[in-house]
Enzyme design. Structure first.
Site, PDB file in Angstrom:
ATOM      1  CB  SER A  57      26.703  20.644  65.813  1.00 26.07           C
ATOM      2  OG  SER A  57      27.885  21.902  65.938  1.00 26.07           O
ATOM      3  CE  LYS A 118      31.133  20.294  67.214  1.00 31.08           C
ATOM      4  NZ  LYS A 118      29.650  19.811  66.504  1.00 31.08           N
TER       5      LYS A 118
END
Length: 262
Positions: A57, A118
């Site tokens: 990701s 993230k």
């Protein structure tokens, strides 16, 4: 005439000193190991903690198999910083501001036993929206510069466009764009409350982040869930390698050692 000194056994067995010495060595070794473990656990709890990137990701900046050092004192400490996420009061000790664009490791709000990574896009009070794959904060789009069409690092058959996003202060990062009209390319406006953050993965079309509700992705991230700031890729192994697979120890990913996380 016999002499007592020749026939009477000594007061203590001849091997007793040796046994006492062996016991002493075992205790001493166990103490050293215990102290070493205590120092290691304390260092990992207070200062730095290693973290292995488990997914794609955050490509291309972080790839599956990267071994990352996370700074815990970058933002101060909360219960998320401690092993097992103990039920301590809310808040951060010696808390410091989280910056837009920082790459942070955190406990997933819907399942604190899961550790995710993230990038911070929205700060408390911000309004964040994605339209046509372009991220806007407080009504201003983050400038994008298209670069090259490349193969996805973890999925070479997938072709993606590298796009550089640049903040007003000049800091930037490279994202992957898998094409138009994909899920997450268009959202409503997210208003970030106090004490929370809006997170996104750099692999924009392959990231469950704050664009998705907490039971699917991240939702809005509470500050107390932040473990620390990702600082450095110290090493990287190809997917499938592991500590308990000696035959895989040399399955390294060349060129991914001692890379700063930006």
């Amino acid at each position: 005439m016999t002499h007592a000194s020749e026939t009477t056994p000594p007061d203590s067995p001849p091997h007793a000193p040796r046994k006492r010495g062996l016991v002493h060595e075992i205790v001493e070794t166990a103490t050293v190991i215990a102290l070493g473990l205590l120092v290691a656990v304390t260092f990992q709890t207070v200062a730095f903690q290693p973290f292995t990137i488990p997914s794609s990701s955050m490509e291309p900046g972080l790839v599956t198999g990267d071994y990352v050092v996370v700074s815990k004192f970058a933002y101060g400490w909360s219960r998320a910083s401690l092993p097992l996420n103990p039920p301590l009061p809310d808040g951060r000790l010696f808390g410091r501001a989280v910056g837009r664009g920082d790459v942070v490791v955190f406990r997933r709000p819907s399942d604190p036993q899961q550790t995710w990574v993230k990038r911070v896009i929205g700060l408390p009070g911000d309004q964040v929206r994605v339209a046509g794959g372009v991220v806007a904060v407080n009504g201003l789009a983050i400038p994008r510069t298209p670069l090259d069409v490349v193969s996805d690092h973890d999925m070479p058959s997938r072709r993606v466009l590298e796009v550089r996003e640049t903040l007003a202060d000049g800091r930037g990062w490279i994202t992957y764009d898998g094409g138009s009209g994909l899920p997450g390319d268009d959202t409503g406006v997210f208003v970030v409350p106090a004490g929370q953050y809006f997170m996104m993965g750099d692999n924009r079309d392959n990231s469950l982040d704050s664009r998705w509700p907490a039971d699917v992705g991240v939702g809005l991230l509470p500050a107390d869930n932040i473990i620390g700031k990702a600082e450095l890729v110290v090493a990287s192994w190809k997917p499938g390698a592991g500590l308990f697979k000696p035959w895989s120890w040399l399955s390294l990913q060349p060129g991914r050692f001692f890379l700063p996380v930006g």
